[in-house]
Write an enzyme that holds these catalytic residues in place. Structure first.
Site, mmCIF file in Angstrom:
data_model
loop_
_atom_site.group_PDB
_atom_site.id
_atom_site.type_symbol
_atom_site.label_atom_id
_atom_site.label_comp_id
_atom_site.label_asym_id
_atom_site.label_seq_id
_atom_site.Cartn_x
_atom_site.Cartn_y
_atom_site.Cartn_z
ATOM 1 N N HIS A 197 2.511 -0.348 -3.126
ATOM 2 C CA HIS A 197 3.005 -1.009 -3.473
ATOM 3 C C HIS A 197 3.280 -2.128 -5.874
ATOM 4 C CE1 HIS A 197 2.148 -3.066 0.268
ATOM 5 N NE2 HIS A 197 3.024 -2.548 0.854
ATOM 6 N N GLU B 84 11.224 5.193 2.455
ATOM 7 C CA GLU B 84 10.602 5.381 1.796
ATOM 8 C C GLU B 84 10.147 7.292 1.078
ATOM 9 O OE1 GLU B 84 6.714 3.790 2.307
ATOM 10 O OE2 GLU B 84 7.654 1.631 2.290
ATOM 11 N N GLU C 119 4.342 6.040 8.185
ATOM 12 C CA GLU C 119 4.657 5.596 6.244
ATOM 13 C C GLU C 119 3.336 7.215 6.361
ATOM 14 O OE1 GLU C 119 4.628 2.519 4.881
ATOM 15 O OE2 GLU C 119 4.940 1.406 6.072
#
Length: 400
Positions: free
Chosen positions: A230, A260, A356
């Site tokens: 982040h 992503e 992810e």
């Protein structure tokens, strides 16, 4: 001049993210849970539950907002600064409170709940200050935490939600392709990020011409800035051989989706390629595990073993995936549907979850940087449906 504590101000045409029947079904599910727990009135204060049960996504700016649900009523409580916009964007009734005197918000809430009721609250959101005011103004017989029950309901998506989430994933792909096209040595992170954000906002406006538009964003990271998932965008200029992290986040009526990807500028060195390919392999393995009847902890344990066999587990920094729905980087979380060792939720059809895996290799080590791939998957009756389209891996993502 008569200055009321609260009033109803309804004007304009109502426009909601979903049909009336969708909200009626959500409220019916909530009321069934309320009846089972003996709750007479729920007082919601979070952005995610107010949006989930009414369609209205508030902008707090230091003011309290709420949704009161009883056996027969569903009423949003909003501040006068927003005029009739909350009513136009909510299912059910709306009361506007004034700031002529302190705590008119709670006077408006009490006008719906009455005194002495069994009140459901969100224990993970209601602050201590607001909890004390609730006690003062509602004088509840007892308060019960309904946050876990509402989270469980939000984890199971309706067909209408799945349709919106599919479109959100497609918009995220649009942003990904725009970012890929903008990557070149010398470009700044902020320039590339804006290209992706602008492309997504235009696509959302095309697909959802009656929606409200806010909060679509991109995190595009390069070099050492890829080490965290982040990390904010900077003005760092891209260089040949840089590792990149592409993160697109379209927001549609409070619903969050994401794409992503790991990329490299122009070339990838052998050490980095080895780590990248291992993370891609873990990503593919992880996606194959997502099916009904498997627990989040079981999926996590299997991927842990995969990395441990390759001496890479020490570079994992967080869980392997999470849910999607009414949530964002600053509100909401279906914490019961995350791929972590401490989550024993069993996957069921209709749930939506990401895969992810991320590895962060420290600076000074061959292959240094953060590697992450991210796809969104809908759990089906016999497996999963991957709704992410942008390709992953070295074959497509060495660019510029």
């Amino acid at each position: 001049m008569d200055r009321p504590d609260f009033y109803r101000f309804h004007q304009g045409e109502r426009v909601l993210p979903f049909a009336t029947e969708e909200y009626d079904a959500r409220l019916a599910g909530l009321r069934a849970a309320m009846e089972e727990a003996g709750v007479e009135a729920c007082v919601f204060t979070s952005m995610h539950n107010i949006a989930y049960y009414s369609g209205f996504l508030y902008c707090a700016f230091g003011r309290p907002y709420g949704l009161v649900v009883t056996a027969s009523e569903s009423v949003t409580i909003s501040a006068g600064i927003d005029a009739a916009q909350p009513w136009r964007r909510c299912h059910g009734d709306n009361i506007t409170y004034t700031d002529w005197q302190r705590n008119n918000f709670w006077r408006a809430v009490a006008s719906v709940t009455g005194q002495g009721a069994v009140v459901g609250i969100e224990g993970d959101h209601l602050t201590l200050v607001q909890r004390d005011l609730l006690e003062d103004f509602l004088n509840p017989a007892v308060t019960l935490d309904v946050a876990p029950a509402t989270m469980h309901q939000r984890m199971h998506k309706s067909p209408a939600e799945l349709a919106l989430i599919r479109q959100g994933a497609q918009v995220a792909d649009v942003g990904g392709y725009a970012i890929r096209d903008a990557i070149r040595a010398g470009a700044r992170e902020i320039d590339v990020a804006m290209a992706g954000r602008d492309a997504m906002e235009l696509e959302i406006a095309k697909r959802f011409p009656d929606a409200e538009y806010r909060d679509t964003w991109v995190w595009f990271q390069s070099g050492i800035n890829t080490d965290g998932a982040h990390n904010p965008v900077t003005a760092r200029a891209l260089q040949r051989g840089d590792i990149l992290s592409l993160n697109t986040f379209p927001m549609i009526s409070g619903y969050y989706t994401a794409l992503e990807r790991t990329l490299f500028v122009q070339e990838v060195d052998p050490a980095s390629l080895k780590i990248w390919e291992a993370n891609v392999a873990a990503h593919e393995y992880g996606m194959s595990l997502l099916k009904p009847g498997v627990s989040c902890a079981e999926v996590t344990g299997a991927i842990n073993s995969f990395f441990e066999e390759r001496d890479l587990l020490q570079y994992r920094t967080f869980g392997y995936g999470h849910s999607f729905g009414v949530l964002s980087h600053y509100y909401g979380r279906e914490a019961g549907l995350e791929l972590r060792e401490d989550i024993d939720t069993v996957l069921e059809p209709g749930m939506v979850i990401s895969m992810e895996p991320m590895l962060t290799i420290p600076e000074g080590t061959p292959g240094a940087g953060g590697y992450r791939e991210h796809d969104i998957l809908i759990i089906t009756e016999d497996g999963n449906e991957n709704i992410t389209g942008y390709p992953y891996g070295p074959g497509f993502n060495v660019v510029g």
